[in-house]
Design a protein around this motif. Structure first.
Motif: not given
Length: 46
Positions: A34, A36-38, A40-42, A44-45
């Motif tokens: 979770s 790591t996913a956070l 990765q998401k950040l 991409r911002q």
């Protein structure tokens, strides 16, 4: 922010609360996937 990992989990706490004893400082614990996913998401911002 302090981040630490152990046994598939990641702990996160606010460094602005250093004056509080460790036992009183809130700690957010999430599975490493979770976290790591956070990240990765950040990433991409913007």
């Amino acid at each position: 922010m302090e981040i630490g990992a152990h046994a598939g989990m990641v702990g996160i706490r606010d460094t602005k609360q250093r004056e509080l004893p460790d036992a009183a400082r809130p700690l957010l614990v999430v599975p490493d996937a979770s976290f790591t996913a956070l990240l990765q998401k950040l990433g991409r911002q913007g």
